[in-house]
Design an enzyme around this catalytic site. Structure first.
Site, PDB file in Angstrom:
ATOM      1  N   ARG A 102       0.879  -1.184   0.000  1.00 15.39           N
ATOM      2  CA  ARG A 102       0.000   0.000   0.000  1.00 15.39           C
ATOM      3  C   ARG A 102       0.907   1.223   0.000  1.00 15.39           C
ATOM      4  O   ARG A 102       1.670   1.447   0.948  1.00 15.39           O
ATOM      5  CB  ARG A 102      -0.920   0.003   1.224  1.00 15.39           C
ATOM      6  CG  ARG A 102      -1.647   1.319   1.400  1.00 15.39           C
ATOM      7  CD  ARG A 102      -2.777   1.281   2.376  1.00 15.39           C
ATOM      8  NE  ARG A 102      -3.921   0.607   1.814  1.00 15.39           N
ATOM      9  CZ  ARG A 102      -5.176   0.723   2.268  1.00 15.39           C
ATOM     10  NH1 ARG A 102      -5.430   1.486   3.311  1.00 15.39           N
ATOM     11  NH2 ARG A 102      -6.155   0.072   1.698  1.00 15.39           N
ATOM     12  N   HIS A 129      -7.149   0.479  -6.744  1.00 16.59           N
ATOM     13  CA  HIS A 129      -7.458  -0.313  -5.540  1.00 16.59           C
ATOM     14  C   HIS A 129      -8.129  -1.621  -5.994  1.00 16.59           C
ATOM     15  O   HIS A 129      -9.305  -1.863  -5.730  1.00 16.59           O
ATOM     16  CB  HIS A 129      -8.369   0.486  -4.609  1.00 16.59           C
ATOM     17  CG  HIS A 129      -8.378   0.005  -3.190  1.00 16.59           C
ATOM     18  ND1 HIS A 129      -7.612  -1.068  -2.753  1.00 16.59           N
ATOM     19  CD2 HIS A 129      -9.063   0.436  -2.094  1.00 16.59           C
ATOM     20  CE1 HIS A 129      -7.826  -1.246  -1.466  1.00 16.59           C
ATOM     21  NE2 HIS A 129      -8.705  -0.355  -1.041  1.00 16.59           N
ATOM     22  N   GLN A 132     -10.058  -4.003  -3.471  1.00 16.76           N
ATOM     23  CA  GLN A 132     -11.374  -3.505  -3.074  1.00 16.76           C
ATOM     24  C   GLN A 132     -12.403  -3.774  -4.161  1.00 16.76           C
ATOM     25  O   GLN A 132     -13.535  -4.183  -3.892  1.00 16.76           O
ATOM     26  CB  GLN A 132     -11.297  -1.992  -2.801  1.00 16.76           C
ATOM     27  CG  GLN A 132     -12.615  -1.392  -2.372  1.00 16.76           C
ATOM     28  CD  GLN A 132     -13.067  -1.882  -1.009  1.00 16.76           C
ATOM     29  OE1 GLN A 132     -12.332  -1.784  -0.032  1.00 16.76           O
ATOM     30  NE2 GLN A 132     -14.284  -2.424  -0.925  1.00 16.76           N
ATOM     31  N   ASP A 220     -17.078   7.375  -2.755  1.00 11.64           N
ATOM     32  CA  ASP A 220     -15.846   7.292  -1.968  1.00 11.64           C
ATOM     33  C   ASP A 220     -15.582   8.684  -1.403  1.00 11.64           C
ATOM     34  O   ASP A 220     -16.210   9.675  -1.826  1.00 11.64           O
ATOM     35  CB  ASP A 220     -14.683   6.800  -2.859  1.00 11.64           C
ATOM     36  CG  ASP A 220     -13.413   6.511  -2.080  1.00 11.64           C
ATOM     37  OD1 ASP A 220     -13.472   6.367  -0.839  1.00 11.64           O
ATOM     38  OD2 ASP A 220     -12.336   6.445  -2.708  1.00 11.64           O
ATOM     39  N   CYS A 260     -16.390   1.747  -0.043  1.00 11.20           N
ATOM     40  CA  CYS A 260     -15.212   0.964   0.346  1.00 11.20           C
ATOM     41  C   CYS A 260     -14.837   1.159   1.811  1.00 11.20           C
ATOM     42  O   CYS A 260     -14.172   0.313   2.389  1.00 11.20           O
ATOM     43  CB  CYS A 260     -14.036   1.294  -0.570  1.00 11.20           C
ATOM     44  SG  CYS A 260     -13.453   3.002  -0.426  1.00 11.20           S
ATOM     45  N   ARG A 288     -13.765  -8.492   1.347  1.00 10.73           N
ATOM     46  CA  ARG A 288     -12.331  -8.249   1.170  1.00 10.73           C
ATOM     47  C   ARG A 288     -11.546  -9.502   1.556  1.00 10.73           C
ATOM     48  O   ARG A 288     -10.599  -9.906   0.883  1.00 10.73           O
ATOM     49  CB  ARG A 288     -11.862  -7.070   2.065  1.00 10.73           C
ATOM     50  CG  ARG A 288     -12.396  -5.712   1.662  1.00 10.73           C
ATOM     51  CD  ARG A 288     -11.833  -5.221   0.335  1.00 10.73           C
ATOM     52  NE  ARG A 288     -10.377  -5.180   0.338  1.00 10.73           N
ATOM     53  CZ  ARG A 288      -9.637  -4.161   0.790  1.00 10.73           C
ATOM     54  NH1 ARG A 288     -10.220  -3.083   1.276  1.00 10.73           N
ATOM     55  NH2 ARG A 288      -8.316  -4.198   0.737  1.00 10.73           N
TER      56      ARG A 288
END
Ligand code: CP
Ligand code: NVA
Length: 302
Positions: A102, A129, A132, A220, A260, A288
């Site tokens: 990340r 991502h 996700q 988001d 998310c 996830r």
């Protein structure tokens, strides 16, 4: 499939294969069936940004698969003091069986994959991502029974989530409409990709237009990690880019809502809509774990 760096790299068949495996692993997990498919394997987990879901789901997933997750904060690694990624990748490839990263720059995960010799998983960059979005696709399929004929609407920043959703949703055959302020559209690479899908992809500045007859609404945060200093400026541009009752009213009556997380209530989503769709949002968070276990097995098993 050697790495998971961005949704753009995957074929439709690879995505569906991962989702099918994720469903199987979820079923087994719910029924107490365990396979230690990754016994003796170590996954390095490099974090240059905060995380709740990603860290805990990867650590738990590796443990459930019989492997070992090694949490590596960039504050403690030499990479945080400037050791080049080319060297870090070659060193860590001598110890680990896979690495999850990340970070900020997409180039860093691409370089890690280029210079290292182990599978690399992008666990969020400023550009993408994919972990996700695999969980999001899994959740949509679980709740809607398939992808055919569905319209997904994304409201907000043309960021890592938008980029990955556009690629993932179009590849599996859904229609995609994005509503974002002009200055915050997804990058050219993503818009060029989406252009291949003709009128299955639309972009507008109007959330109501994008949400019309949508089966799935997604949003988001207005300011992502690393953009904290832009928060006030962004609040001005993103005002109105919110999933609320008015927007739900133009979507299909049975529309689902995904986020998310973490969510900022009364910014990109109202607390009321969030709570009304909490079941879908927390299924998404749970998925996830299952989707990433499918990625780990696919990339790391012998
Ligand atoms: N959605 C997501 O990636 O959450 P974390 O930042 O908590 O990992
Ligand atoms: N766009 C958000 C996603 C967090 C999971 C960020 O990058 O901070």
């Amino acid at each position: 499939m050697k790495h998971l760096l961005k949704m753009l790299d995957l074929t439709k068949e690879e995505i569906i294969g991962l989702l099918d495996l994720a469903d199987k692993l979820k079923y087994e997990n719910k029924n107490g069936i365990q396979h230690h498919i990754l016994k003796g394997k170590t996954l390095g987990m490099i974090f240059q940004k905060s995380s709740t879901r990603t860290r805990v789901s990867f650590e738990t997933g590796m443990y459930q698969l019989g492997g070992y997750p090694l949490f590596l904060s960039s504050n403690d690694l030499q990479i945080g003091r400037g050791e080049p990624v080319q060297d870090t990748a070659r060193v860590l490839s001598r110890y680990l069986d896979g690495v999850m990263i990340r970070t900020f720059e997409q180039q860093e995960v691409e370089d890690f994959a280029k210079y290292g010799s182990i599978p690399v998983i992008n666990a969020l960059t400023d550009f993408a991502h994919p972990c996700q979005v695999l969980a999001d696709l899994m959740t949509i399929r679980e709740h809607k029974g398939g992808f055919d004929g569905l319209k997904v609407c994304y409201v907000g920043d043309g960021n890592n989530m938008a980029n990955s959703l556009i690629a993932g949703c179009l590849k599996v055959g859904m229609e995609f409409a994005i509503a974002c302020p002009k200055a915050y559209q997804p990058p050219k690479e993503i818009l060029d990709f989406a252009a291949q899908y003709g009128d299955k992809f639309t972009m507008t500045e109007s959330p109501a237009e994008a949400a019309k007859n949508a089966d799935v609404l997604i949003t988001d945060v207005w300011a992502s990690m690393g953009q904290e200093q832009e928060k006030l400026e962004r609040e001005k541009h993103f005002k109105g880019y919110q999933i609320n009752d008015e927007l739900m009213a133009v979507a299909k009556a049975d529309a689902m809502v995904l986020h998310c997380l973490p969510a900022h209530r009364e910014e990109e989503i109202t607390a009321k809509v969030f709570e009304e769709h909490a079941n879908e949002i927390f299924d998404e968070a749970e998925n996830r774990l299952h989707a990433q276990k499918a990625v780990l097995v696919t990339l790391m098993k012998d």
